[in-house]
Design a protein around this motif. Structure first.
Motif, PDB file in Angstrom:
ATOM      1  N   ALA A 100      11.576  23.577 -28.245  1.00 57.24           N
ATOM      2  CA  ALA A 100      12.985  23.968 -28.326  1.00 57.24           C
ATOM      3  C   ALA A 100      13.072  25.312 -27.610  1.00 57.24           C
ATOM      4  O   ALA A 100      12.233  26.176 -27.828  1.00 57.24           O
ATOM      5  N   CYS A 101      14.062  25.459 -26.709  1.00 57.99           N
ATOM      6  CA  CYS A 101      14.066  26.625 -25.834  1.00 57.99           C
ATOM      7  C   CYS A 101      15.440  27.286 -25.749  1.00 57.99           C
ATOM      8  O   CYS A 101      16.457  26.683 -26.080  1.00 57.99           O
ATOM      9  N   ALA A 102      15.446  28.513 -25.275  1.00 54.85           N
ATOM     10  CA  ALA A 102      16.693  29.245 -25.086  1.00 54.85           C
ATOM     11  C   ALA A 102      16.482  30.308 -24.025  1.00 54.85           C
ATOM     12  O   ALA A 102      15.352  30.686 -23.714  1.00 54.85           O
ATOM     13  N   VAL A 103      17.600  30.800 -23.489  1.00 56.31           N
ATOM     14  CA  VAL A 103      17.556  31.971 -22.614  1.00 56.31           C
ATOM     15  C   VAL A 103      18.405  33.057 -23.265  1.00 56.31           C
ATOM     16  O   VAL A 103      19.474  32.768 -23.802  1.00 56.31           O
ATOM     17  N   VAL A 104      17.892  34.265 -23.260  1.00 59.55           N
ATOM     18  CA  VAL A 104      18.652  35.386 -23.820  1.00 59.55           C
ATOM     19  C   VAL A 104      18.820  36.419 -22.715  1.00 59.55           C
ATOM     20  O   VAL A 104      17.836  36.853 -22.105  1.00 59.55           O
ATOM     21  N   LYS A 105      20.060  36.797 -22.481  1.00 64.96           N
ATOM     22  CA  LYS A 105      20.335  37.750 -21.397  1.00 64.96           C
ATOM     23  C   LYS A 105      20.878  39.060 -21.962  1.00 64.96           C
ATOM     24  O   LYS A 105      21.174  39.166 -23.144  1.00 64.96           O
ATOM     25  N   LYS A 106      21.034  40.020 -21.054  1.00 59.16           N
ATOM     26  CA  LYS A 106      21.643  41.321 -21.362  1.00 59.16           C
ATOM     27  C   LYS A 106      20.898  42.089 -22.461  1.00 59.16           C
ATOM     28  O   LYS A 106      21.500  42.740 -23.310  1.00 59.16           O
ATOM     29  N   LEU A 107      19.604  41.945 -22.434  1.00 64.42           N
ATOM     30  CA  LEU A 107      18.803  42.692 -23.435  1.00 64.42           C
ATOM     31  C   LEU A 107      18.552  44.101 -22.916  1.00 64.42           C
ATOM     32  O   LEU A 107      18.379  44.314 -21.716  1.00 64.42           O
ATOM     33  N   LYS A 108      18.556  45.064 -23.822  1.00 62.44           N
ATOM     34  CA  LYS A 108      18.160  46.424 -23.447  1.00 62.44           C
ATOM     35  C   LYS A 108      16.862  46.731 -24.170  1.00 62.44           C
ATOM     36  O   LYS A 108      16.852  47.029 -25.361  1.00 62.44           O
ATOM     37  N   MET A 109      15.784  46.626 -23.441  1.00 58.65           N
ATOM     38  CA  MET A 109      14.469  46.805 -24.066  1.00 58.65           C
ATOM     39  C   MET A 109      14.143  48.285 -24.258  1.00 58.65           C
ATOM     40  O   MET A 109      14.475  49.110 -23.413  1.00 58.65           O
ATOM     41  N   LYS A 219       4.892  38.182 -19.276  1.00 59.31           N
ATOM     42  CA  LYS A 219       4.714  39.484 -19.893  1.00 59.31           C
ATOM     43  C   LYS A 219       6.052  40.221 -19.852  1.00 59.31           C
ATOM     44  O   LYS A 219       6.562  40.545 -18.786  1.00 59.31           O
ATOM     45  N   ILE A 220       6.619  40.460 -21.024  1.00 58.00           N
ATOM     46  CA  ILE A 220       7.878  41.199 -21.027  1.00 58.00           C
ATOM     47  C   ILE A 220       7.591  42.690 -21.120  1.00 58.00           C
ATOM     48  O   ILE A 220       6.613  43.116 -21.751  1.00 58.00           O
ATOM     49  N   THR A 221       8.448  43.473 -20.464  1.00 58.60           N
ATOM     50  CA  THR A 221       8.248  44.918 -20.414  1.00 58.60           C
ATOM     51  C   THR A 221       9.576  45.604 -20.729  1.00 58.60           C
ATOM     52  O   THR A 221      10.595  44.938 -20.981  1.00 58.60           O
ATOM     53  N   GLU A 222       9.575  46.939 -20.676  1.00 53.69           N
ATOM     54  CA  GLU A 222      10.797  47.682 -20.980  1.00 53.69           C
ATOM     55  C   GLU A 222      11.896  47.424 -19.951  1.00 53.69           C
ATOM     56  O   GLU A 222      13.068  47.636 -20.228  1.00 53.69           O
ATOM     57  N   SER A 223      11.497  46.930 -18.793  1.00 52.16           N
ATOM     58  CA  SER A 223      12.517  46.681 -17.779  1.00 52.16           C
ATOM     59  C   SER A 223      13.083  45.261 -17.848  1.00 52.16           C
ATOM     60  O   SER A 223      13.987  44.899 -17.115  1.00 52.16           O
ATOM     61  N   THR A 224      12.526  44.435 -18.760  1.00 53.71           N
ATOM     62  CA  THR A 224      13.003  43.059 -18.899  1.00 53.71           C
ATOM     63  C   THR A 224      14.417  43.053 -19.491  1.00 53.71           C
ATOM     64  O   THR A 224      14.689  43.747 -20.468  1.00 53.71           O
TER      65      THR A 224
END
Lengths: 549, 521
Positions: A100-109, A219-224
């Motif tokens: 089961a999948c999703a996309v999440v946008k507009k995140l401020k890491m 690999k998610i980072t602060e810029s993701t």
């Protein structure tokens, strides 16, 4: 139970309140979590396994803000229509059939958020995911990925990518043998001829589930700012629930949720699904169970405190609340919202006769008689070492054995009590003699019962000292029988634990009840004793049966 | 005579009584021991007891004492050798040095030489007769009074030991002389106990030694009773000092944990609860599945539960199995969604050591359905459960659970709190609270905490709740409220005994079993 660490500052900011530590502790406990302590900004809380939705700063904050009345009611999450797809190939059916999948946008890491995301992922893996056996969660930066993504089963030989925390590319075989995560979870792939992988449109492997993500695409980072989230496993419903918990937490961070179309070989579905489900409730049922007299508006208020929506006899349950199986679960949440501490205490006037178990009553009477003989009662464990039960007592016997025990000393259920008393004598050699002991307890042997184990209550008496001989031990047994108005028969017997010619079998109406005799010097030696000892062991279950006849 | 004196005199122990006639106004321990024919320790004990009663005071001083040795002791009886020599001289008028040896056959050459020296010192005329040195008797001479001989005589009566401090000037001189003589005596310096009678002591002595008017009975005996000696006016039982300590003696005893268990059982019996019994070995079906614990629940894993190796599997009740399986898979007829997974009969058949006595409660529900138990009904047990944990100060792998259920159409959460408060109040914990928790078989679920006034914190002592419909309806056939609790007994009672370490409850140390305090709640 898993423990999570929360930021106090963040929790109170989310709730928009100021609370003293004392009050905070009390509220956290009464919400239904086990507070371990507060140190500085860190609140450590144990989460009960029925509430995986609380395993994140955001999930806990949401429940807490509602519970203390700051932000009550059902929270809804908007999910945008899907614009992208995930293709699930047939080949995955034999390894990890569903995702089961999703996309999440507009995140401020931020650094904190990255840590929070890692925490929720790890905690859900351990609990809800049963250490990734039931499911695993992957989160990837969209910036590196080209849709559509394919979920497919690949031959181990064809899998090659650079996993997280590795210097370069590794084959699946190398990952399982050398990578720390690979070694930890390799057992989950044992025996499979294909491994499940997510692969993007360019053919880049995103991850080998449920082991490790790719360094390049995983690999998610602060810029993701945009992430692809997947939960993969064996039960689509469970995966949807888990996905709901993860993306709801991301939405609480300010993320915008986007659906994905999942193209299964036989169907197309859209995930995530954050629509609340409806359950009918009966206010009378809840009132009766809790001993309350709540009215409809009160129910509405209390359900709101627990994050539910409520409209006359119908409750809207958030998608991440996986623990609501029956309206009894809703009754509990009403009780929590009402406050367990506010429920009045009463004892109803229901006359029921008290009754002690007859065998227990009999044992108490025997205990009194034995104490009258100046005997000290001991109390040992039913779990024992096999050697003590058999070889040290010069016996060979079949025992009831445990499959696994934390301590090897305790790998067997005792078949008789006397060896336990012998160990007690051994441990008390420094104390004065004579030592006169007894123990009443349970013994276990194989037999024709539901479990294949027969259990009986037995009494063992041992005398140890210069005058501990057959006469002395026999006097006690004779006295017991006399008090019970029973005339037993003594018959010489061979019993390896006792001196030949000084051991007897005791029976009543041809029913064997006891062994009695002087302990064999070799048995004494096995327990390090240099003092004579004499003992008997009496079957109380059978004796009590005879008395009732 | 005051009553006090009479009472004291009657109450003298045998040793004191023995010492009394030989007590002086003041004296030493060794004199008393010699005079009364007692061992030094006996004399000391009697002096200490008398001091305790205010009859005398004891002081320890360093003292010199003349101790008479073997030759001196012989001389006390037979006379000093120089006296023998003088006697012979008086008779024979002259005595050569060589002849002295003949007069003293028992003495060696050296001793004879010493006698010669002494006679010379006493100014006995020393002449030469026929070229041989000899003593000559002059009628003006008298055999002198020998202070040394007199002192030996005195010492003979005092056990060969005389305090120098108590001697006259002459005696001291004689003592010094004797000490110079090899093998006759030495002067020892040692610590000596001196006693001095108080005025009370003097009166007690008089009373205790005045003619034996009364015979004191030390130990009461069958003879005294048979012969009715106690009826005679001159017989009296010596009063004891009833305040002194006596040697310890301990008897047989039930295990102290069993004393506590009896008390706990009594609480439930008094509240009208019936005791439940059952096997320690159970199938996973009864212990877990019937209680709606999902089969992949973490607590079911090997490291938490003792499974049996042999026999590893048990038989399952077919009809109930079907219903329990349905409850797990889809809720069955309970109105629940169920856990929604595929239930494994294999898993259910595994034998294990019961992880909680809640299994007995589940079996009681079936007995109610079968008409073997009552409804409304209240049931309890205080018995063993097992957890696969390493033994340490706060974990036992085998411990007791205080289990209870109330099966009653009208039971509710208020009653659950009521029963728990009643129980813990009687266990010495007046402040009880319940707070939300989770168990797979109860809803609502609660942890039970009591307030520890010493540590000033809530202490978790067990779990409680109301059985889920998935449990009750499945086993009992209808959904009735069942209040339930399972409390860790050892943690509840350890406070009473002041134990920090749970293992102390089952050490089987005989000294501890004999001396640990009784359960007095």
């Amino acid at each position: 139970m898993p423990t999570i660490t929360l930021s106090k500052k963040e929790l109170l900011r989310e709730a928009g309140v100021k609370l003293s530590d004392e009050r905070l502790k009390d509220r956290i406990s009464m919400l239904g979590t086990d507070l371990e302590g507060i140190e500085g900004d860190a609140i450590n809380v144990e989460i009960f396994p029925n509430r995986p939705d609380l395993l994140s700063q955001q999930g806990f904050g949401r429940a807490f803000a509602a519970f203390i009345g700051a932000k009550p009611g059902l929270r809804t999450y908007d999910v945008k229509k899907p614009t992208q797809n995930v293709i699930i190939e047939k080949s995955v059916a034999s390894c990890r059939p569903f995702t089961a999948c999703a996309v999440v946008k507009k995140l401020k890491m931020t650094d904190e958020r990255l840590k929070e995301i890692i925490q929720v992922q790890e905690k859900l893996h351990v609990t809800f995911g049963r250490n990734r056996k039931r499911l695993a969660i992957g989160i990837y930066p969209c910036e590196q990925i080209t849709f559509p993504i394919t979920f497919k089963g690949m031959k181990p030989a064809d899998i090659k990518f650079r996993p997280l925390e590795a210097r370069g590319e590794m084959t699946a075989q190398q990952i399982l043998a050398e990578h720390p995560k690979g070694k930890e979870y390799a057992h989950l792939l044992a025996g499979l001829d294909k491994y499940a992988c997510f692969v993007d449109a360019k053919g880049n492997i995103l991850s080998l589930t449920p082991i490790i993500n790719s360094h390049l695409t995983g690999k998610i980072t602060e810029s993701t700012t945009e992430v692809f989230v997947e939960c993969s496993g064996f039960d689509l419903r469970v995966l949807q629930e888990c996905l709901a918990m993860v993306v709801a937490a991301l939405a609480e961070m300010g993320g915008e949720l986007h659906g994905l179309e999942l193209q299964y070989p036989d169907k197309k579905i859209v995930t995530p699904d954050l629509r609340p489900r409806k359950m009918t409730v009966d206010g009378n049922y809840i009132n009766k169970l809790l001993g309350l007299e709540l009215k409809d508006d009160e129910f509405k208020k209390l359900f709101a405190k627990m994050g539910y929506g409520y409209e006359k006899n119908s409750v809207l349950i958030p998608a991440y609340r996986t623990d609501i199986l029956h309206q009894a679960d809703l009754a509990e949440d009403v009780a929590i919202a009402y406050g367990y501490e506010h429920v009045k205490e009463t004892i109803p006037n229901v006359a029921t006769p008290g009754q002690e178990a007859p065998l227990a009553v009999f044992e108490t009477k025997l205990r009194l008689l034995l104490v009258g003989h100046g005997l000290l009662e001991c109390k040992s464990y039913n779990l024992v070492g096999k050697e003590t039960q058999t070889a040290r007592m010069l016996l060979k016997a079949d025992v009831v054995a445990l499959a696994s025990s934390v301590s090897e000393e305790y790998d067997t259920l005792r078949a008789w009590i006397l060896p336990s008393l012998m160990e007690t004598l051994q441990r008390n050699k420094r104390h004065e003699y004579p030592q006169r002991l007894f123990e009443i307890g349970r013994v276990f042997s194989k037999g024709d019962t539901e479990t294949g184990v027969k259990e009986k209550e037995r009494l063992a008496v041992v005398l140890c000292g210069e005058d501990a001989d057959y006469t002395a031990i026999r006097q006690i047994l004779d006295d017991l029988f006399a008090k019970l108005s029973i005339t037993p028969e003594y018959e010489e017997t061979a019993h390896a634990s006792f001196i030949p010619g000084r051991a007897a079998r005791v029976s009543v109406d041809k029913e064997d009840l006891a062994y009695i005799g002087e302990l064999h010097p070799r048995a004494l030696e096995n327990f390090g004793l240099t003092m004579p000892a004499a003992a008997f062991e009496l079957d109380l279950t059978t004796l009590f049966g005879l008395l009732k006849r | 005579m005051t009553d006090d004196v009479a009472k004291l005199a009657q109450g003298l122990s045998p040793l004191e009584r023995k010492a009394a006639p030989h007590l002086q106004k003041s004296g030493t321990l060794s004199e008393l021991a010699a005079a009364a024919g007692m061992q030094d320790v006996e004399a000391m004990r009697s002096l200490q007891w008398l001091e305790g009663k205010g009859c005398l005071t004891i002081k320890t001083e360093e003292q010199e004492a003349l101790v008479v040795l073997e030759r001196g002791q012989k001389a006390a009886k037979d006379g000093l050798p120089e006296l023998h020599a003088l006697k012979a001289l008086k008779e024979q008028k002259t005595l050569t040095v060589a002849a002295i040896a003949a007069v003293l056959p028992a003495y060696d050459k050296q001793a004879v030489g010493a006698v010669v020296g002494i006679l010379k010192k006493r100014d006995i005329p020393f002449v030469t007769i026929d070229g041989k040195p000899a003593f000559k008797w002059v009628d003006a001479l008298k055999i002198p009074e020998s202070g040394e001989q007199a002192l030996l005589g005195k010492a003979a009566k005092a056990g060969w030991r005389l305090s120098v401090g108590a001697m006259t000037v002459e005696e001291r001189r004689a003592a010094t002389e004797l000490a110079k003589r090899q093998g006759y005596a030495t002067i020892e310096k040692r610590k000596e106990k001196n006693y001095t009678l108080t005025p009370l002591g003097e009166k007690v002595k008089v009373q205790a030694t005045s003619g034996g008017v009364q015979r004191v009975i030390e130990k009461n005996t069958p003879e005294i009773l048979k012969e009715e000696l106690w009826k005679r006016t001159n017989f009296i039982f010596r009063p004891y000092n009833v305040t002194i300590n006596v040697p310890r003696k301990t008897g047989g005893r039930a295990h102290f944990v069993n004393e506590a268990i009896d008390y706990i059982k009594r609480i439930w019996l008094d509240l009208g609860f019936e005791e439940m019994e059952g096997s320690h070995v159970q199938t996973a079906f009864w212990d877990l599945d019937s209680l709606f614990v999902p089969q992949d629940h973490p607590a079911r894993e090997m490291q938490d539960t003792f499974y049996l190796k042999d026999p590893a599997k048990g038989k399952l009740p077919a009809a109930l199995l079907k219903k329990v399986k349905a409850a797990h898979e889809n809720g069955g007829d309970t109105g629940s969604l169920g856990w929604r997974y595929t239930f494994s009969d294999e898993e259910a058949a595994k034998n294990l050591l019961r992880t909680h006595t809640t299994v007995l409660s589940a079996q009681t529900l079936l007995k109610i359905k079968e008409g073997k138990c009552r409804i409304p009904g209240k049931y309890f047990s205080v018995s063993k459960v097992y957890r696969n944990e390493a033994l340490d100060w706060k974990h036992l792998f085998e411990f007791h659970q205080v289990e209870g259920i109330v099966v009653d159409e009208h039971a509710d959460l208020r009653h659950l709190k009521g029963y728990l408060r009643e129980f813990f109040g009687k266990m010495g914990f007046p402040d009880v609270r319940i707070r939300p928790a989770h168990f797979p078989y109860t809803e609502p679920s609660a942890e039970v905490d009591v307030w520890d006034p010493r540590k000033k914190q809530w202490v978790e002592l067990g779990g409680a709740g109301i059985f889920r419909p998935e449990v009750v309806k499945t086993i009992l056939g209808k959904d009735v409220p069942v209040l339930a609790w399972g409390l860790g007994m050892e943690r509840i009672i350890k406070e009473y005994y002041g134990f920090e370490d749970l293992r102390d409850l089952y050490r089987n140390d005989l000294e501890q079993l004999k001396t640990v305090k009784a359960w007095l709640r």
